[in-house]
Design an enzyme around this catalytic site. Sequence first.
Site, mmCIF file in Angstrom:
data_model
loop_
_atom_site.group_PDB
_atom_site.id
_atom_site.type_symbol
_atom_site.label_atom_id
_atom_site.label_comp_id
_atom_site.label_asym_id
_atom_site.label_seq_id
_atom_site.Cartn_x
_atom_site.Cartn_y
_atom_site.Cartn_z
ATOM 1 N N THR A 1 1.547 10.055 4.051
ATOM 2 C CA THR A 1 0.567 10.968 3.454
ATOM 3 C C THR A 1 -0.756 10.921 4.200
ATOM 4 O OG1 THR A 1 0.357 9.169 1.910
ATOM 5 C CG2 THR A 1 1.338 11.200 1.069
ATOM 6 N N LYS B 1 -9.263 5.741 5.964
ATOM 7 C CA LYS B 1 -8.016 5.199 5.431
ATOM 8 C C LYS B 1 -8.267 4.015 4.495
ATOM 9 C CE LYS B 1 -4.962 6.487 9.240
ATOM 10 N NZ LYS B 1 -4.154 5.966 10.346
ATOM 11 N N GLU C 1 0.008 -3.218 4.673
ATOM 12 C CA GLU C 1 -1.127 -2.298 4.747
ATOM 13 C C GLU C 1 -1.214 -1.609 6.107
ATOM 14 O OE1 GLU C 1 -3.758 -0.790 3.843
ATOM 15 O OE2 GLU C 1 -3.975 -1.429 1.770
ATOM 16 N N ASP C 2 -1.606 -0.347 6.116
ATOM 17 C CA ASP C 2 -1.801 0.346 7.397
ATOM 18 C C ASP C 2 -3.279 0.508 7.738
ATOM 19 O OD1 ASP C 2 -2.215 2.255 5.273
ATOM 20 O OD2 ASP C 2 -2.223 3.808 6.813
ATOM 21 N N SER D 1 -2.561 0.518 -4.374
ATOM 22 C CA SER D 1 -3.059 1.705 -3.667
ATOM 23 C C SER D 1 -4.392 2.166 -4.227
ATOM 24 C CB SER D 1 -2.040 2.840 -3.810
ATOM 25 O OG SER D 1 -2.590 4.065 -3.394
ATOM 26 N N ALA D 2 -5.218 2.733 -3.368
ATOM 27 C CA ALA D 2 -6.501 3.291 -3.806
ATOM 28 C C ALA D 2 -6.331 4.689 -4.397
ATOM 29 C CB ALA D 2 -7.456 3.363 -2.621
ATOM 30 N N ASP E 1 0.876 -1.161 0.000
ATOM 31 C CA ASP E 1 0.000 0.000 0.000
ATOM 32 C C ASP E 1 0.927 1.228 0.000
ATOM 33 O OD1 ASP E 1 -2.336 1.638 0.460
ATOM 34 O OD2 ASP E 1 -1.702 1.771 2.550
ATOM 35 N N LEU E 2 0.418 2.382 -0.386
ATOM 36 C CA LEU E 2 1.269 3.578 -0.441
ATOM 37 C C LEU E 2 1.102 4.468 0.790
ATOM 38 C CD1 LEU E 2 3.155 5.515 -2.093
ATOM 39 C CD2 LEU E 2 1.079 6.493 -3.045
ATOM 40 N N ASP E 3 -0.095 5.060 0.888
ATOM 41 C CA ASP E 3 -0.356 6.039 1.944
ATOM 42 C C ASP E 3 -0.328 5.366 3.321
ATOM 43 O OD1 ASP E 3 -0.863 8.207 0.128
ATOM 44 O OD2 ASP E 3 -2.827 7.346 -0.283
ATOM 45 N N LYS F 1 -11.084 -0.749 -1.576
ATOM 46 C CA LYS F 1 -10.825 -1.652 -0.465
ATOM 47 C C LYS F 1 -11.965 -1.437 0.551
ATOM 48 C CE LYS F 1 -5.849 -0.811 -1.038
ATOM 49 N NZ LYS F 1 -4.659 -0.127 -0.498
HETATM 50 C C1 BG6 Z 1 -5.687 5.689 0.062
HETATM 51 C C2 BG6 Z 1 -5.818 6.468 1.341
HETATM 52 O O1 BG6 Z 1 -4.382 5.229 -0.081
HETATM 53 O O2 BG6 Z 1 -6.034 6.500 -1.043
HETATM 54 C C3 BG6 Z 1 -7.225 7.009 1.459
HETATM 55 O O3 BG6 Z 1 -5.541 5.632 2.449
HETATM 56 C C4 BG6 Z 1 -7.560 7.847 0.234
HETATM 57 O O4 BG6 Z 1 -7.334 7.763 2.639
HETATM 58 C C5 BG6 Z 1 -7.354 7.014 -1.023
HETATM 59 O O5 BG6 Z 1 -8.906 8.280 0.302
HETATM 60 C C6 BG6 Z 1 -7.632 7.795 -2.296
HETATM 61 O O6 BG6 Z 1 -6.607 8.733 -2.498
HETATM 62 P P1 BG6 Z 1 -6.613 9.907 -3.565
HETATM 63 O O7 BG6 Z 1 -5.177 10.380 -3.568
HETATM 64 O O8 BG6 Z 1 -7.005 9.313 -4.872
HETATM 65 O O9 BG6 Z 1 -7.582 10.920 -3.096
HETATM 66 MG MG MG Z 2 -2.781 3.162 3.520
#
Ligand code: BG6
Ligand code: MG
Length: 218
Positions: free
Chosen positions: A16, A44, A169-170, A114-115, A8-10, A145
């Site tokens: 972030t 999240k 994943e966090d 990542s989402a 996962d990224l964020d 997710k």
């Molecule tokens: C996920 C975050 O990685 O990305 C979420 O944990 C966030 O909090 C989602 O809503 C979507 O991100 P973005 O950058 O497309 O708004």
């Molecule tokens: Mg995350």
Amino acid sequence: GIEGYIFDLDGVIVDTAKYHYSAWKKLAHRLGFDFQEDENERLKGVSRTRALEILLDIGGIKAINPEEKRALADLKNSWYQEYILRMETSEILPGVLPFLRELRKRTIKIALGSASKNAVTILDKLNLMAYFDVIVDGNKVTKAKPDPEVFLLAAKLLNLSPEKCIVFEDAFSGIEAAKSAGMYAVGIGSPQVLYQADLVFPSLEKITIDSIEKALSL
Ligand code: BG6
Ligand code: MG
């Protein structure tokens, strides 16, 4: 053993999560309510649209049409992008670079799951693009997710079956997604929140391939 490592990224590679939170909090204030950190966990891992819906629910805001929703999500994203464009490589979380380098050295496949629709911007900004064989982000999936779509697509593009993959994943929703994809799941954060994970660590610091495989008895 495990052949594919999916990150996962964020909140795993870079913090972030705090920028997402600040931007959503600003939006909440604009809409006339406060958004406390203890409720942030729910946002999240889920898509931007889903996160907005959860935020509106927290604020008790009901009557809102799709165009207004899109405008609010765009506004939040414009604030969020101000933060990420100012990000520096020092914001890569502890342990991430040594671990990615170890995986590269052992020629183990690496994917991003990542989402976020901002994922490539962030990886570029942090000079991390070269570590990833495959990038699956919010532009490539339709189901947020805890749906496993993002991780299943990553495994498919890595040419691996799900049981050969491990996810880092966090978010609670992300662990759920990894488990329903049939993958190993490592939680990065609190064991109270990420109790569905196979293993939980406070960060990627000090994690090695061997320590992971040993802990999973592989
Ligand atoms: C996920 C975050 O990685 O990305 C979420 O944990 C966030 O909090 C989602 O809503 C979507 O991100 P973005 O950058 O497309 O708004
Ligand atoms: Mg995350």
